[in-house]
Design an enzyme around this catalytic site. Structure first.
Site, short mmCIF file in Angstrom:
data_model
loop_
_atom_site.label_atom_id
_atom_site.label_comp_id
_atom_site.label_asym_id
_atom_site.label_seq_id
_atom_site.Cartn_x
_atom_site.Cartn_y
_atom_site.Cartn_z
N SER A 15 68.23 28.79 52.64
CA SER A 15 67.03 28.07 52.18
C SER A 15 65.97 27.89 53.27
O SER A 15 64.78 28.07 53.01
CB SER A 15 67.42 26.72 51.59
OG SER A 15 68.14 26.90 50.39
N LYS A 64 75.59 18.36 43.96
CA LYS A 64 74.65 18.56 42.85
C LYS A 64 74.85 17.57 41.71
O LYS A 64 73.89 17.19 41.04
CB LYS A 64 74.74 19.99 42.32
CG LYS A 64 74.18 21.06 43.26
CD LYS A 64 74.21 22.42 42.60
CE LYS A 64 73.63 23.49 43.52
NZ LYS A 64 73.56 24.82 42.85
N ASP A 101 68.25 26.39 39.23
CA ASP A 101 69.19 27.51 39.22
C ASP A 101 69.03 28.36 37.96
O ASP A 101 69.11 29.59 38.01
CB ASP A 101 70.64 27.01 39.30
CG ASP A 101 71.00 26.47 40.67
OD1 ASP A 101 70.44 26.98 41.67
OD2 ASP A 101 71.83 25.55 40.76
N ALA A 131 78.16 27.42 38.45
CA ALA A 131 77.27 28.57 38.29
C ALA A 131 77.38 29.14 36.88
O ALA A 131 76.38 29.49 36.25
CB ALA A 131 77.61 29.64 39.32
N GLY A 242 73.09 38.97 43.87
CA GLY A 242 72.84 37.54 43.74
C GLY A 242 71.70 37.01 44.59
O GLY A 242 71.29 35.86 44.42
#
Length: 280
Positions: A15, A64, A101, A131, A242
């Site tokens: 990030s 999260k 996401d 995910a 990905g």
């Protein structure tokens, strides 16, 4: 103004590379920091964002879900998924939670395989973690209701299916304990596990029974071309790595924090790739 990411462990996060690239490209005076904090520190850390001049945060594993109860407002997408990966400090000093996401996954799929919606055949998902939850939600939101789910733990797989059924009553997600069966008549496969990632076991899979001209999407990005994607390329399938999902999920966060539209360029992707290669 400062932004950053919280999680643990996160020293290898990509990030900062993405956000610092855009800061430089769009001449934005800001910094993006890594905050590796313990679970017990999260609440006190979030309470002091304004005084630390922190305008926004990304949230990664394992926090999260943990942060949701600590925020003032959480968008419906994030509540549905039980996961926030982006926090913005509002002008009212309240904390707003989002999940980008789902945007990152679908944006990269649409770019890499624009005609995926027209494909005949089934969508198969491997994995039943966070995910997988985001990926299945993305497909259901696109009105793709027929999905096959393979996972080693049946209980966890059925729990995910039940959760999605509550959000999308018309969904038809079928659990498979046999991967070969799950791949019959499959035209779009998404690996949502860490299998195939550097340091992890390989995903034991045979793609031969999938339909011709299928699409294989692996959310793993290190290595960039996993063994799964190698197998897909050998069959002349569309192989999607990905890294694009990771890059594209960063776009809405950056734009909401800095009020600046950004693009995902080849130069940005190369910068991320260079960082990944240095880590290997």
């Amino acid at each position: 103004m400062t932004t950053g990411i919280i999680g643990k462990p996160i020293k290898h996060s990509l990030s900062p590379i993405l956000h610092e690239f855009w800061m430089k490209e769009y001449k934005i005076e800001s910094t993006y920091n890594i905050y590796e904090i313990d679970k017990k520190e999260i609440a006190s850390f979030l309470k002091t964002l304004k005084e630390k001049n922190i305008n926004g945060l990304n949230v990664t594993i394992p926090y999260k879900s943990e942060v949701i109860k600590l925020l003032d407002h959480v968008e419906k997408n994030a509540l549905d998924l039980g996961a926030v990966n982006t926090i913005k400090v509002g002008e009212d000093n309240k904390l707003y939670g989002y999940n980008t996401d789902v945007y990152g996954f679908m944006k990269h799929l649409n770019i890499s395989a624009p005609s995926w919606k027209k494909k005949k055949g089934d969508i198969t998902i491997i994995g039943a973690g966070g995910a997988s939850r985001a990926v299945i939600w993305s497909f259901l939101k696109e009105n793709k209701m027929n999905i096959k789910l393979f996972n080693r733990s049946k209980d966890r797989g059925l729990k995910l299916i039940d959760d999605m059924k509550k959000l999308f009553p018309e969904s038809n997600i079928i659990f498979h304990s046999n991967l070969s069966e799950a791949l019959n008549n499959c035209s779009l496969l998404v690996n949502c596990t860490s299998l195939g990632m550097s340091g992890q076991p390989m995903l034991d899979i045979n793609l031969d029974q999938m339909n011709n001209n299928s699409i294989v999407y692996d959310i793993v990005y290190s290595p960039l071309i996993t063994e799964l994607l190698h197998k897909a390329k050998e069959l002349n399938f569309t192989a999607i790595d990905g890294l694009g999902m990771l890059i594209n999920q960063a776009v809405p966060a950056f734009e909401m924090w800095h009020n600046t539209k950004v693009t995902v360029s080849d130069a940005l992707r190369q910068s991320a790739l260079n960082h990944l290669e240095r880590k290997v």
